[in-house]
Design an enzyme around this catalytic site. Structure first.
Site, short mmCIF file in Angstrom:
data_model
loop_
_atom_site.label_atom_id
_atom_site.label_comp_id
_atom_site.label_asym_id
_atom_site.label_seq_id
_atom_site.Cartn_x
_atom_site.Cartn_y
_atom_site.Cartn_z
CE LYS A 1 -40.24 35.76 -82.90
NZ LYS A 1 -38.99 36.44 -83.19
CD GLN B 1 -35.52 36.72 -81.18
OE1 GLN B 1 -36.37 36.31 -81.96
NE2 GLN B 1 -35.79 37.64 -80.28
CG ASP C 1 -38.41 40.44 -87.24
OD1 ASP C 1 -39.52 40.31 -86.69
OD2 ASP C 1 -37.37 39.94 -86.79
#
Length: 290
Positions: A52, A96, A119
């Protein structure tokens, strides 16, 4: 058989984003900024977050990695999240997953500011998505829809079977595929680990999206000729013939299935790269909305 090349499409999307970022800069605007919170040293998570960060650099984003000790308390993690919520220089951020067992994932995700939730996991964004309203769509389902769209695969009136009911992939994908939109407008059946006789559903499916986490689960005798198969699974399987000691395997038995399908995603190189591209797209959207 057409290979749905997620790596190729994701690179095209990144180039499109790069142009938009340059336009923002040329007009005197602030560079989009994505942050990632990583707790602990899980190997897969480290690899994914690293990818990322590299992708951010490629499209011209600013990026920040907040790497925290795996023993951090829940309260201290919430404190870090609140700092991100209050930081006007950061447009979007991700936490994460998975988090260590002593931390309540649901509680943490609820603390994320929905306007920075790139997200798309916050119930606020999930609810808007379910009502076909403009929102941050979870990156993997968004990537699947984008891949279908870019290859101009017809979904209207088609029989779609989604295997897996997670809130991250299966459930949102089933909603998106049934939405009154393009791609969408398909008749969706959601099957899962408690569904008896899954092949009785997949044999009738025009489109199968597999997100179960079981290597090589979908076999050729479970699908009909000419179906579209999208494999979300990614598992490391031990393989001593490989330099790293393992190989990456999807949920689809690719070698047996590929002779019967019209379209199929490879693993790796299918849905995975699209997930990161959609995360970048969501971050750009957050920057524009701010």
């Amino acid at each position: 058989m057409v290979l749905l090349d997620g790596k190729f499409i994701s690179e095209k999307i990144k180039e499109e984003i790069k142009i938009e970022v340059q336009n923002i800069k040329n007009n005197g605007g602030r560079t989009p900024h994505l942050a990632a919170v990583l707790v602990g040293n899980d190997g897969a998570s480290l690899t994914y977050v690293g990818s990322k960060v590299r992708s951010c650099k490629k499209v011209g984003f600013e990026s920040t990695l907040i790497h925290l000790d795996e023993n951090i308390s829940e309260d201290n993690l919430i404190s870090e999240i609140n700092k991100l919520n209050d930081n006007d220089q950061i447009d979007g951020y991700i936490v994460q997953l998975p988090l260590p067992k002593h931390i309540n994932e649901e509680k943490i995700l609820m603390m994320v500011n929905p306007k920075k939730d790139v997200d798309g996991f916050h119930p606020f964004n999930f609810g808007k998505m379910a009502q076909n309203m403009d929102s941050f769509i979870p990156a993997t389902p968004h990537g699947i829809i984008e891949l279908i769209d870019r290859y101009d695969i017809d979904t209207e009136g088609k029989n779609t079977v989604v295997i897996g009911r997670s809130n991250i992939v299966g459930r949102p994908t089933s909603i998106l595929m049934s939405n009154k939109s393009k791609p969408g407008n398909s008749t969706v059946t959601l099957v899962h680990s408690r569904t008896p006789d899954i092949p009785s559903f997949t044999k009738k499916a025009d489109i199968i999206i597999v997100a179960l986490g079981i290597p090589n689960f979908l076999k050729s005798d479970m699908i009909k000729q000419g179906s579209v198969v999208i494999d979300v699974g990614i598992t490391r399987v031990q393989d001593k013939t490989k330099k790293k000691g393992y190989r990456i395997v999807g949920d689809v038995d690719f070698e047996s299935v590929k002779t019967k399908v019209s379209y199929i995603t490879p693993v790796p190189g299918g849905v995975g790269p699209m997930t990161i591209a959609m995360l970048l797209k969501n971050t750009l959207k957050a920057r524009i909305n701010n």
